[in-house]
Design a protein around this motif. Structure first.
Motif, PDB file in Angstrom:
ATOM      1  N   ARG A  25       0.830  -1.211   0.000  1.00 54.80           N
ATOM      2  CA  ARG A  25       0.000   0.000   0.000  1.00 54.80           C
ATOM      3  C   ARG A  25       0.864   1.261   0.000  1.00 54.80           C
ATOM      4  O   ARG A  25       0.582   2.224  -0.726  1.00 54.80           O
ATOM      5  CB  ARG A  25      -0.931   0.003   1.214  1.00 54.80           C
ATOM      6  CG  ARG A  25      -2.048  -0.970   1.096  1.00 54.80           C
ATOM      7  CD  ARG A  25      -3.046  -0.827   2.248  1.00 54.80           C
ATOM      8  NE  ARG A  25      -4.156  -1.704   2.001  1.00 54.80           N
ATOM      9  CZ  ARG A  25      -4.376  -2.835   2.669  1.00 54.80           C
ATOM     10  NH1 ARG A  25      -3.579  -3.189   3.666  1.00 54.80           N
ATOM     11  NH2 ARG A  25      -5.405  -3.586   2.353  1.00 54.80           N
ATOM     12  N   THR A  26       1.899   1.265   0.813  1.00 55.66           N
ATOM     13  CA  THR A  26       2.803   2.420   0.851  1.00 55.66           C
ATOM     14  C   THR A  26       3.457   2.622  -0.509  1.00 55.66           C
ATOM     15  O   THR A  26       3.561   3.747  -0.995  1.00 55.66           O
ATOM     16  CB  THR A  26       3.864   2.238   1.949  1.00 55.66           C
ATOM     17  OG1 THR A  26       3.209   2.084   3.212  1.00 55.66           O
ATOM     18  CG2 THR A  26       4.808   3.423   2.016  1.00 55.66           C
ATOM     19  N   ALA A  27       3.871   1.522  -1.132  1.00 54.56           N
ATOM     20  CA  ALA A  27       4.474   1.618  -2.468  1.00 54.56           C
ATOM     21  C   ALA A  27       3.473   2.168  -3.481  1.00 54.56           C
ATOM     22  O   ALA A  27       3.824   3.010  -4.318  1.00 54.56           O
ATOM     23  CB  ALA A  27       4.981   0.249  -2.913  1.00 54.56           C
ATOM     24  N   LEU A  28       2.222   1.730  -3.407  1.00 55.75           N
ATOM     25  CA  LEU A  28       1.197   2.257  -4.318  1.00 55.75           C
ATOM     26  C   LEU A  28       1.021   3.759  -4.123  1.00 55.75           C
ATOM     27  O   LEU A  28       0.939   4.519  -5.100  1.00 55.75           O
ATOM     28  CB  LEU A  28      -0.141   1.547  -4.086  1.00 55.75           C
ATOM     29  CG  LEU A  28      -0.309   0.189  -4.733  1.00 55.75           C
ATOM     30  CD1 LEU A  28      -1.565  -0.492  -4.207  1.00 55.75           C
ATOM     31  CD2 LEU A  28      -0.372   0.331  -6.253  1.00 55.75           C
ATOM     32  N   LEU A  29       0.956   4.186  -2.878  1.00 53.71           N
ATOM     33  CA  LEU A  29       0.799   5.619  -2.607  1.00 53.71           C
ATOM     34  C   LEU A  29       2.018   6.401  -3.081  1.00 53.71           C
ATOM     35  O   LEU A  29       1.890   7.503  -3.625  1.00 53.71           O
ATOM     36  CB  LEU A  29       0.540   5.845  -1.117  1.00 53.71           C
ATOM     37  CG  LEU A  29      -0.809   5.330  -0.626  1.00 53.71           C
ATOM     38  CD1 LEU A  29      -0.841   5.292   0.898  1.00 53.71           C
ATOM     39  CD2 LEU A  29      -1.945   6.171  -1.170  1.00 53.71           C
ATOM     40  N   PHE A  30       3.201   5.847  -2.893  1.00 54.22           N
ATOM     41  CA  PHE A  30       4.435   6.477  -3.368  1.00 54.22           C
ATOM     42  C   PHE A  30       4.397   6.607  -4.898  1.00 54.22           C
ATOM     43  O   PHE A  30       4.710   7.672  -5.443  1.00 54.22           O
ATOM     44  CB  PHE A  30       5.642   5.644  -2.929  1.00 54.22           C
ATOM     45  CG  PHE A  30       6.937   6.115  -3.511  1.00 54.22           C
ATOM     46  CD1 PHE A  30       7.577   7.241  -3.000  1.00 54.22           C
ATOM     47  CD2 PHE A  30       7.528   5.439  -4.557  1.00 54.22           C
ATOM     48  CE1 PHE A  30       8.783   7.679  -3.545  1.00 54.22           C
ATOM     49  CE2 PHE A  30       8.726   5.860  -5.103  1.00 54.22           C
ATOM     50  CZ  PHE A  30       9.358   6.985  -4.596  1.00 54.22           C
ATOM     51  N   LEU A  31       4.010   5.535  -5.578  1.00 53.61           N
ATOM     52  CA  LEU A  31       3.937   5.573  -7.043  1.00 53.61           C
ATOM     53  C   LEU A  31       2.902   6.574  -7.526  1.00 53.61           C
ATOM     54  O   LEU A  31       3.133   7.301  -8.498  1.00 53.61           O
ATOM     55  CB  LEU A  31       3.629   4.173  -7.593  1.00 53.61           C
ATOM     56  CG  LEU A  31       4.759   3.157  -7.438  1.00 53.61           C
ATOM     57  CD1 LEU A  31       4.253   1.754  -7.727  1.00 53.61           C
ATOM     58  CD2 LEU A  31       5.931   3.514  -8.347  1.00 53.61           C
ATOM     59  N   ARG A  32       1.775   6.640  -6.840  1.00 54.61           N
ATOM     60  CA  ARG A  32       0.752   7.612  -7.216  1.00 54.61           C
ATOM     61  C   ARG A  32       1.285   9.028  -7.069  1.00 54.61           C
ATOM     62  O   ARG A  32       1.059   9.897  -7.894  1.00 54.61           O
ATOM     63  CB  ARG A  32      -0.512   7.456  -6.373  1.00 54.61           C
ATOM     64  CG  ARG A  32      -1.626   8.344  -6.935  1.00 54.61           C
ATOM     65  CD  ARG A  32      -2.554   8.824  -5.843  1.00 54.61           C
ATOM     66  NE  ARG A  32      -3.537   9.719  -6.382  1.00 54.61           N
ATOM     67  CZ  ARG A  32      -3.364  11.032  -6.516  1.00 54.61           C
ATOM     68  NH1 ARG A  32      -2.240  11.595  -6.188  1.00 54.61           N
ATOM     69  NH2 ARG A  32      -4.316  11.802  -6.996  1.00 54.61           N
ATOM     70  N   ARG A  33       2.035   9.253  -6.024  1.00 56.49           N
ATOM     71  CA  ARG A  33       2.646  10.572  -5.817  1.00 56.49           C
ATOM     72  C   ARG A  33       3.621  10.905  -6.945  1.00 56.49           C
ATOM     73  O   ARG A  33       3.709  12.041  -7.395  1.00 56.49           O
ATOM     74  CB  ARG A  33       3.384  10.552  -4.481  1.00 56.49           C
ATOM     75  CG  ARG A  33       3.269  11.783  -3.713  1.00 56.49           C
ATOM     76  CD  ARG A  33       3.870  11.605  -2.326  1.00 56.49           C
ATOM     77  NE  ARG A  33       4.317  12.855  -1.830  1.00 56.49           N
ATOM     78  CZ  ARG A  33       3.512  13.804  -1.393  1.00 56.49           C
ATOM     79  NH1 ARG A  33       2.215  13.612  -1.379  1.00 56.49           N
ATOM     80  NH2 ARG A  33       3.991  14.940  -0.971  1.00 56.49           N
ATOM     81  N   GLN A  34       4.361   9.905  -7.391  1.00 54.44           N
ATOM     82  CA  GLN A  34       5.332  10.110  -8.466  1.00 54.44           C
ATOM     83  C   GLN A  34       4.654  10.341  -9.818  1.00 54.44           C
ATOM     84  O   GLN A  34       5.074  11.201 -10.587  1.00 54.44           O
ATOM     85  CB  GLN A  34       6.267   8.897  -8.583  1.00 54.44           C
ATOM     86  CG  GLN A  34       7.084   8.610  -7.345  1.00 54.44           C
ATOM     87  CD  GLN A  34       7.993   9.764  -6.977  1.00 54.44           C
ATOM     88  OE1 GLN A  34       8.796  10.214  -7.790  1.00 54.44           O
ATOM     89  NE2 GLN A  34       7.855  10.269  -5.763  1.00 54.44           N
TER      90      GLN A  34
END
Length: 88
Positions: free
Chosen positions: A14-23
């Motif tokens: 989930r954290t990785a998904l949120l990080f990718l969305r931010r990017q």
């Protein structure tokens, strides 16, 4: 990898998904690559839906990292689990 991801592994995905969305800036392009609906992906990222092993593998491939790095949290160390922001 087992059939189910434990709570810690789900948190890391989930954290990785949120990080990718931010990017990337939006769910739509990520969802298209991962073959998910943007709304469904948002629900997974916020914990309203479970992270499946299939999604975890797709996220790892999209991010260009090994599944182990994704599941153990070493892909985005220090990233906020609520928004994906990673301190500089």
């Amino acid at each position: 990898m087992t059939d189910d991801l434990d709570a810690k592994e789900q948190k890391h995905v989930r954290t990785a998904l949120l990080f990718l969305r931010r990017q990337v800036g939006a769910w739509a392009p990520i969802a298209k690559v991962l073959r998910y609906e943007p709304e469904s992906l948002g629900k997974v990222a916020t914990g309203r839906r479970t992270v499946t092993p299939t999604l975890a593998v797709r996220v790892a491939r999209f991010a260009g990292v090994g599944i182990d790095a994704l599941l153990d949290g070493s892909y985005v160390p220090g990233a906020c689990p609520r928004c994906g922001h990673r301190p500089d």
